[in-house]
Design a protein around this motif. Structure first.
Motif, mmCIF file in Angstrom:
data_model
loop_
_atom_site.group_PDB
_atom_site.id
_atom_site.type_symbol
_atom_site.label_atom_id
_atom_site.label_comp_id
_atom_site.label_asym_id
_atom_site.label_seq_id
_atom_site.Cartn_x
_atom_site.Cartn_y
_atom_site.Cartn_z
ATOM 1 N N GLU A 61 6.323 19.496 -3.194
ATOM 2 C CA GLU A 61 6.346 19.423 -1.714
ATOM 3 C C GLU A 61 5.168 19.248 -1.221
ATOM 4 O OE1 GLU A 61 8.074 20.045 1.833
ATOM 5 O OE2 GLU A 61 9.051 19.965 -0.087
ATOM 6 N N TYR A 62 3.899 19.405 -1.645
ATOM 7 C CA TYR A 62 2.696 19.430 -1.260
ATOM 8 C C TYR A 62 2.377 17.592 -1.502
ATOM 9 C CZ TYR A 62 -2.197 18.869 -0.544
ATOM 10 O OH TYR A 62 -3.729 18.542 -0.147
ATOM 11 N N ASP A 106 3.492 11.250 2.949
ATOM 12 C CA ASP A 106 3.849 11.045 4.207
ATOM 13 C C ASP A 106 2.666 10.883 5.160
ATOM 14 O OD1 ASP A 106 6.516 11.275 3.460
ATOM 15 O OD2 ASP A 106 6.596 13.384 4.419
ATOM 16 N N SER A 107 1.539 11.658 4.884
ATOM 17 C CA SER A 107 0.625 11.573 5.922
ATOM 18 C C SER A 107 -0.175 10.170 5.499
ATOM 19 C CB SER A 107 -0.455 12.615 5.442
ATOM 20 O OG SER A 107 -1.706 12.519 6.094
ATOM 21 N N TYR A 108 -0.416 9.912 4.322
ATOM 22 C CA TYR A 108 -1.146 8.835 3.901
ATOM 23 C C TYR A 108 -0.262 7.261 4.380
ATOM 24 C CZ TYR A 108 -4.677 10.056 0.690
ATOM 25 O OH TYR A 108 -5.811 10.633 0.264
ATOM 26 N N THR A 109 1.224 7.535 4.296
ATOM 27 C CA THR A 109 2.043 6.187 4.791
ATOM 28 C C THR A 109 1.638 6.130 6.326
ATOM 29 O OG1 THR A 109 3.574 6.865 3.051
ATOM 30 C CG2 THR A 109 4.236 5.819 5.063
ATOM 31 N N GLN A 110 1.583 7.435 7.013
ATOM 32 C CA GLN A 110 1.429 7.174 8.732
ATOM 33 C C GLN A 110 -0.040 6.671 8.772
ATOM 34 O OE1 GLN A 110 2.183 11.127 10.435
ATOM 35 N NE2 GLN A 110 4.076 11.561 8.950
ATOM 36 N N GLN A 111 -0.992 6.875 7.890
ATOM 37 C CA GLN A 111 -2.364 6.321 8.223
ATOM 38 C C GLN A 111 -2.285 4.970 7.861
ATOM 39 O OE1 GLN A 111 -5.228 8.114 8.676
ATOM 40 N NE2 GLN A 111 -4.659 10.291 8.377
ATOM 41 N N ILE A 112 -1.458 4.407 6.969
ATOM 42 C CA ILE A 112 -1.306 3.207 6.757
ATOM 43 C C ILE A 112 -0.604 2.245 7.756
ATOM 44 C CG2 ILE A 112 -0.284 1.358 5.032
ATOM 45 C CD1 ILE A 112 -0.772 3.444 2.939
ATOM 46 N N ALA A 156 0.701 -1.060 0.012
ATOM 47 C CA ALA A 156 -0.086 -0.068 -0.031
ATOM 48 C C ALA A 156 1.020 1.231 0.006
ATOM 49 C CB ALA A 156 -0.772 0.209 1.308
ATOM 50 N N ILE A 157 1.819 1.335 0.570
ATOM 51 C CA ILE A 157 3.046 2.527 0.817
ATOM 52 C C ILE A 157 3.480 2.511 -0.684
ATOM 53 C CG2 ILE A 157 5.006 3.113 1.916
ATOM 54 C CD1 ILE A 157 4.170 1.924 4.504
ATOM 55 N N TYR A 158 3.830 1.401 -1.205
ATOM 56 C CA TYR A 158 4.432 1.415 -2.583
ATOM 57 C C TYR A 158 3.600 2.110 -3.503
ATOM 58 C CZ TYR A 158 5.427 0.304 -7.211
ATOM 59 O OH TYR A 158 5.688 0.629 -8.571
ATOM 60 N N ASN A 159 2.237 1.936 -3.451
ATOM 61 C CA ASN A 159 1.129 2.369 -4.408
ATOM 62 C C ASN A 159 1.136 3.451 -4.092
ATOM 63 O OD1 ASN A 159 -1.445 2.851 -5.463
ATOM 64 N ND2 ASN A 159 -1.814 0.859 -5.687
ATOM 65 N N VAL A 160 0.863 3.987 -2.988
ATOM 66 C CA VAL A 160 0.454 5.867 -2.694
ATOM 67 C C VAL A 160 1.862 6.393 -3.109
ATOM 68 C CG1 VAL A 160 0.190 7.258 -0.767
ATOM 69 C CG2 VAL A 160 -1.162 5.222 -0.718
#
Length: 404
Positions: A242-243, A249-255, A223-227
Motif C-alpha cells: 500500500e505504501y 502514484d506520487s512519482y507518476t503525478q510528478q512526472i 519514466a512511469i513504466y520504470n517507476v
C-alpha cells in the motif's frame, strides 16, 4: 430474493433510470431519481423498440445512440432491463462498440441533464444486477469482449511489430537489453545500492521503446513504466504494498506535471534510489532478528498502515485479524523485537516527521489526524523518541515547495 434495493441502489449510483419492461404489458417498474420526470427517462418509441429487440439474456449490451448516449439492456425471465440514458466518459467516439444506432429524431435533443459515467462504474453496476439473475457470474472482461471489438487491435499490433522489427534490424536499432533491466530491478529488490549505482554507470547499448509519437509523451510514459516496475520490485523486497502504490502514484503525478524534461532522468533515478534505500533499511532491520516475517505479522503491519489516522489498539487489530490479542502481541514481539504498541507509536512518529517536513499542517491538526489525545501528548511522545520538539524538527527539516 428481493432485489428491489439493488435496482434502487444502481439508479442512485448512476443517477439515471433502471427500468424493467414486462414481456407483454410494457413498462412494469422504473427506479430513478425522484426529481426527474418519467418522460425524460422513457426512450422514444423507435429507440425503445430497438433496445427491447436487441437485448439478449447472455450478457448486458452497451448500445450507443448517435455514438454518445448509452443504454445498457439485457433480458431476464420477467422481461427486459434497461439502464440509462447516460454519457460514457472518455468514449466520445465509440467506433469500436459492437452496438451503435443512429437516430436522427433524437439528434437535436437537449442532452446537458444526462449524467456522465465512467465506463468501469457503468459495467460493474450493470453486472451487479445482471449476475443476480445468473447461475454463473459473467466477468467484466467477458462483458467488454462481447461489447467492444478488440480483434483488430491484435492484428494491427502484430502487423506493426513485424514491420518495426524488420526496420530495426535494417537500421541496427535495438531496445535496451532485457538483462540490464532485470539486474536493475534485482538491485532494488535486494536493496543493493552499490549494484544500482554500478548499473547507472554502465553504457546502454540499446534504445528506449516508442510508446508514443510525441517525444515528451514517450519520455514520460517510459519514466512511469520504470517507476512502476521499480515499485513492484520494492514490494518483492518486502516493502508495504500500500505504501509503495501510494509512493508510485506520487512519482507518476510528478512526472505528469513535469515542465522541464531535462530533470526527467534525475527524477527516475531518485525514485530508483529511494526504493532501493528503503528496501536496504528494511533488510538491515530484519537481519537483526534473522526471522522471516510471519504472514500474520505482514497483515498486521498492513492494517496499521491503513489505519494510522485512528487511535489504534491491539484489541482492535486483533479483532480485525480474527486472532486473540495476547497471541498477536506475543507473536509480534517475538518476530519484531518490539511490542505492537511501540511499533504503532513509531509509525505514527514517522508519519509525523513526514507531515512536519512536507506539509503545512499545524501541530494540533497532526495530533488530531494521528489519533493523539492532544498536541501536548504528541509533542511529549515525539520528543521522547526524536529528542526534538515538533517546532525544532520542522524548523530543521521543512522542505520549501518548488516547481519545475
Amino acid at each position: 430474493m428481493n432485489i428491489t434495493p439493488i435496482y434502487e441502489y444502481i439508479a442512485n449510483q448512476l443517477n439515471t433510470a433502471v427500468s424493467l419492461y414486462a414481456k407483454e404489458s410494457g413498462l412494469f417498474k422504473q427506479f430513478r431519481q425522484d426529481d426527474n420526470s418519467i418522460d425524460f427517462f422513457t426512450p422514444q418509441p423507435l429507440l425503445l423498440h430497438y433496445l427491447l429487440e436487441k437485448a439478449v439474456a447472455d450478457y448486458p449490451i452497451f448500445s450507443f445512440i448517435n455514438e454518445h448516449i448509452c443504454y445498457i439492456h439485457f433480458v431476464i425471465s420477467d422481461g427486459t432491463v434497461i439502464i440509462g440514458p447516460f454519457h460514457m466518459l472518455f468514449s466520445e467516439n465509440n467506433a469500436h462498440a459492437r452496438h451503435i444506432l443512429t437516430l436522427e429524431e433524437i439528434a437535436a435533443q437537449s442532452l446537458p441533464s444526462i449524467p456522465s459515467v465512467y465506463p468501469p462504474h457503468a459495467l460493474r453496476y450493470a453486472l451487479l444486477l445482471f449476475n443476480c439473475y445468473q447461475s454463473q457470474n459473467l466477468t467484466e472482461s467477458e462483458c467488454y469482449q462481447k461489447n467492444f471489438q478488440t480483434e483488430y487491435i491484435r492484428v494491427k499490433a502484430n502487423t506493426q511489430t513485424t514491420a518495426d522489427i524488420f526496420s530495426n534490424r535494417e537500421n541496427q536499432k535495438m531496445h535496451n537489453p532485457y538483462t540490464q533491466e532485470l539486474r536493475l530491478l534485482k538491485s532494488i529488490e535486494d536493496g543493493d545500492i552499490e549494484m544500482l549505482q554500478k548499473i547507472w554507470s554502465e553504457p546502454v547499448p540499446g534504445n528506449l521503446g516508442t510508446t508514443a509519437r510525441d517525444p515528451v509523451r514517450n519520455g514520460k510514459n517510459m519514466a512511469i513504466y520504470n517507476v512502476t516496475a521499480c515499485g513492484r520490485a520494492a514490494i518483492r523486497g518486502g516493502l508495504s504494498a500500500e505504501y509503495v502504490f501510494s509512493l508510485t502514484d506520487s512519482y507518476t503525478q510528478q512526472i505528469e506535471e513535469l515542465k522541464n524534461m531535462l530533470v526527467l532522468q534525475s527524477l527516475v533515478e531518485d525514485a530508483e534510489m529511494n526504493f532501493a534505500q528503503m528496501v536496504a533499511e528494511l533488510k538491515r532491520n530484519r537481519s537483526k532478528t534473522m526471522i522471516t516475517e510471519h504472514p500474520l505479522i505482514h497483515r498486521c503491519k498492513d492494517y496499521v498502515f491503513q489505519h494510522l489516522h485512528s487511535p489504534l489498539t491491539v484489541q482492535e487489530i486483533a479483532e480485525a485479524l480474527r486472532v486473540h490479542p495476547n497471541y498477536l502481541s506475543s507473536l509480534f514481539h517475538s518476530q519484531e523485537g518490539e511490542s505492537l504498541y511501540q511499533y504503532i507509536l513509531l509509525k505514527k512518529i514517522d508519519l509525523t516527521k513526514n507531515l512536519l517536513t512536507y506539509s503545512d499542517y499545524s501541530y494540533l491538526d497532526i495530533a488530531n489526524y494521528l489519533g493523539f489525545t492532544s498536541q501536548s501528548h504528541l509533542g511529549t511522545r515525539f520528543k521522547a523518541i526524536t529528542g526534538m520538539t515538533l517546532k525544532k524538527y520542522r524548523d530543521t527539516y521543512k522542505k520549501e515547495e518548488f516547481f519545475n
